[in-house]
Design a protein around this motif. Sequence first.
Motif, PDB file in Angstrom:
ATOM      1  N   VAL A   1       0.831  -1.203   0.000  1.00  0.00           N
ATOM      2  CA  VAL A   1       0.000   0.000   0.000  1.00  0.00           C
ATOM      3  C   VAL A   1       0.869   1.258   0.000  1.00  0.00           C
ATOM      4  O   VAL A   1       0.532   2.272  -0.593  1.00  0.00           O
TER       5      VAL A   1
ATOM      6  N   GLN B   1      -2.679   2.207  -5.916  1.00  0.00           N
ATOM      7  CA  GLN B   1      -3.620   1.914  -7.009  1.00  0.00           C
ATOM      8  C   GLN B   1      -3.625   0.421  -7.323  1.00  0.00           C
ATOM      9  O   GLN B   1      -4.680  -0.197  -7.442  1.00  0.00           O
TER      10      GLN B   1
ATOM     11  N   CYS C   1      -2.779  -2.004  -5.414  1.00  0.00           N
ATOM     12  CA  CYS C   1      -3.389  -2.758  -4.313  1.00  0.00           C
ATOM     13  C   CYS C   1      -4.899  -2.713  -4.408  1.00  0.00           C
ATOM     14  O   CYS C   1      -5.581  -3.714  -4.195  1.00  0.00           O
ATOM     15  N   ASP C   2      -5.401  -1.521  -4.726  1.00  0.00           N
ATOM     16  CA  ASP C   2      -6.841  -1.349  -4.789  1.00  0.00           C
ATOM     17  C   ASP C   2      -7.443  -2.250  -5.864  1.00  0.00           C
ATOM     18  O   ASP C   2      -8.478  -2.899  -5.639  1.00  0.00           O
ATOM     19  N   THR C   3      -6.782  -2.328  -6.995  1.00  0.00           N
ATOM     20  CA  THR C   3      -7.319  -3.174  -8.071  1.00  0.00           C
ATOM     21  C   THR C   3      -7.301  -4.646  -7.676  1.00  0.00           C
ATOM     22  O   THR C   3      -8.049  -5.448  -8.200  1.00  0.00           O
TER      23      THR C   3
ATOM     24  N   ASN D   1      -8.120  -3.160   0.756  1.00  0.00           N
ATOM     25  CA  ASN D   1      -8.720  -1.915   1.217  1.00  0.00           C
ATOM     26  C   ASN D   1      -7.618  -0.961   1.694  1.00  0.00           C
ATOM     27  O   ASN D   1      -7.132  -1.058   2.813  1.00  0.00           O
ATOM     28  N   VAL D   2      -7.207  -0.068   0.792  1.00  0.00           N
ATOM     29  CA  VAL D   2      -6.097   0.842   1.077  1.00  0.00           C
ATOM     30  C   VAL D   2      -6.386   1.705   2.304  1.00  0.00           C
ATOM     31  O   VAL D   2      -5.547   1.857   3.190  1.00  0.00           O
TER      32      VAL D   2
ATOM     33  N   TYR E   1      -4.246   9.091  -1.144  1.00  0.00           N
ATOM     34  CA  TYR E   1      -4.751   8.181  -2.168  1.00  0.00           C
ATOM     35  C   TYR E   1      -6.178   8.556  -2.526  1.00  0.00           C
ATOM     36  O   TYR E   1      -7.049   8.595  -1.659  1.00  0.00           O
TER      37      TYR E   1
ATOM     38  N   LYS F   1      -9.312   7.432  -4.637  1.00  0.00           N
ATOM     39  CA  LYS F   1      -9.754   6.174  -5.209  1.00  0.00           C
ATOM     40  C   LYS F   1     -10.071   6.260  -6.698  1.00  0.00           C
ATOM     41  O   LYS F   1      -9.711   5.384  -7.465  1.00  0.00           O
TER      42      LYS F   1
END
Lengths: 352, 311
Positions: free
Chosen positions: B180, B185, B187-189, B193-194, B307, B309
């Motif tokens: 993270v 980004q 990680c989010d994809t 949950n950042v 960050y 989203k």
Amino acid sequence: MNEKKSILNSNALYTLIAIAIGFLVGALFLLVAKINPIEAYTKLFTGVFSKPKFVVWAVIYASPLIFTGLSVAFSFKTGVFNIGAEGQFVVGTLAAAVVGIMVDVPAVIHIPLCILAAAAAGSIWGSVVGFLKVKKGINEVLLFIMFNWIAFYLSNYVVNLEVIHKEGGGEATKDVLESAKILLPQSVRQLTGCSNVNFGIFLAIIAAVVIWFLINKTTIGYQLRAVGFNRNAAEYGGINANRAVMTAMAISGGLAGLGGAVQLLGMSMRVSQFATQESYGFQGITVALIAGSNPIGCIFSGLFYGAMKYGGSKLSLINAPSEVVDIIMGTIILFIAVSHVFKKLALKGKRG
Amino acid sequence: MNTIIKDLGLLINATLVATPPLLYAALGSCFSERSGVVNIGIEGMMTIGAFTGAAVALFTGNGWFAFFCGGLAGALFGLIHAIACVTFGADQTISGTAINFLAPGLAVFLCKAMFDNSTDTPPIDTASKLPKLLDGVFPVGSFANNVFSTYVPAYLCFVLVLVVWFVFYKTRFGLRLRAVGEHPQACDTLGINVFRIRYICVILSGFLSGLGGAYVTLATINQFRPIVIVGQGFIAIAAVIFGKFTPQGAMKACLLFGLCSGLKVMAGSGNTISPNLISMIPYVVTIITLVLFVGRGRVPAANGKPYVKSK
């Protein structure tokens, strides 16, 4: 409708809301401490405005803060965050003290010499960080913090040197010579009933106007702003971004150093050993944020902070902790820092 | 020979006293920085922890409970920092600055409100402080007593380094938190949950900083004063940079800086080197390290960037 949008768009509104929230949070803590907030805030207000003498004191408190505010605001414009104003202020104070104590020349030369020494010291302190950032790519915030503490201990070290230390104990330097003090003539001092009236505030106003001019009306200012907006675009446009950052740090540091000179030569007259950071530089961050980084705005936000600081010192008279000022100011910074989100929301709501 | 061993014992003792507050805070800083949130509010979080620890010890007489409460107070400010920086995307340095106003201001404010308008708390009696390890086993002043018989959390923090190292490098959570901090980004994809990870890390950084602060008032000295922390939070941050953002590296740096403090204590009795110059060492060393060894690219890539989203 256009008018509505422009209000929602202006930063001033959100700053005012942040200030209001700051006072509200302060009131909350006063209530928790079983102190009547209305009584405390009345004291804060009358402590500044009930006598002309008090207003003069508040202005004296404000002058160095306007300088550190300008220092931070100027750095913001270039996209650098000068959290090192604290250290630059300290070395400025120190340089002014050394020249003010050790050099014995007539006032016409002595005062400019002290002020110059302070500006140079602050400028060097800032430039070293600028240099390391540009040449080595090191994060400037970390460097500034390290330099703040080096300045802190350097100052304590110098204060305790035999040549400059006050005779007969005490943890401070000797007073600066009469010829180095920037006090207004005796007659003015008597008239206002305040022994420390100095022309620091005039220097601060001049500095604010000069900086405003520099940022908005000169090529250098244009380049600095361009780098602040978008470094890559600025470089593409032929601006040397590295040099711009260096210039900005030198000027920003110099401004903080000047603040140190004004504080020393107009108010404290000597450097005392620090037990903790005096925070003029950090308070400058608040001043710059409240002013929205506008140099002219810094005059007013500096006066606001100066008044809060001076008024806050009166709170002990009613047994209320003066630290409520820190709580109010901290809250204000926090809410200014997040206000852009609410601004976006408000504008979105308007459009939707 | 005997005096050398005795001096060595004293130096180790002084180092053991000075290192833990830095180390607790530095481990906290590791969490926050590695997850991509710059936390310069560590100093303020330590101060509020120091006050809370002292106040709770005075009212309850329970050192361990007070220690824990100091951590909670720090965690509260960690939460504030997380809300501002993670949820609202505030500038992390500015939010940290705000906390460095708020938390120490609040600490002294509450101190004045609770303790008769004084900026210092009354002294905490020994029974309410943190316990010492192997108390009274070795003769007072002996080498063994100096080395093996100081406050328990001083030894615990080194165990904690192991725990944090394990969490960072051997658990799923650790992998995620490091990821993270490098590329939120991505990680989010992948469904991480950042926001949640950053919240946990920033609150943890506050908690550990609070513990570090509480250690100062509950072990090193026996009361809260506004100047108890002065700069230790920033030294902890310096240690983390010096230690290249790893818990084990931060530990080595903290030990080095703790040794500096130890030397300062030892030098205090003579008059050879100015303590002010010794105090500069951690900062100068950090700058030199940054210039010579660290340079570009070592800092977690997403550090300092909020960050968003939808970006």
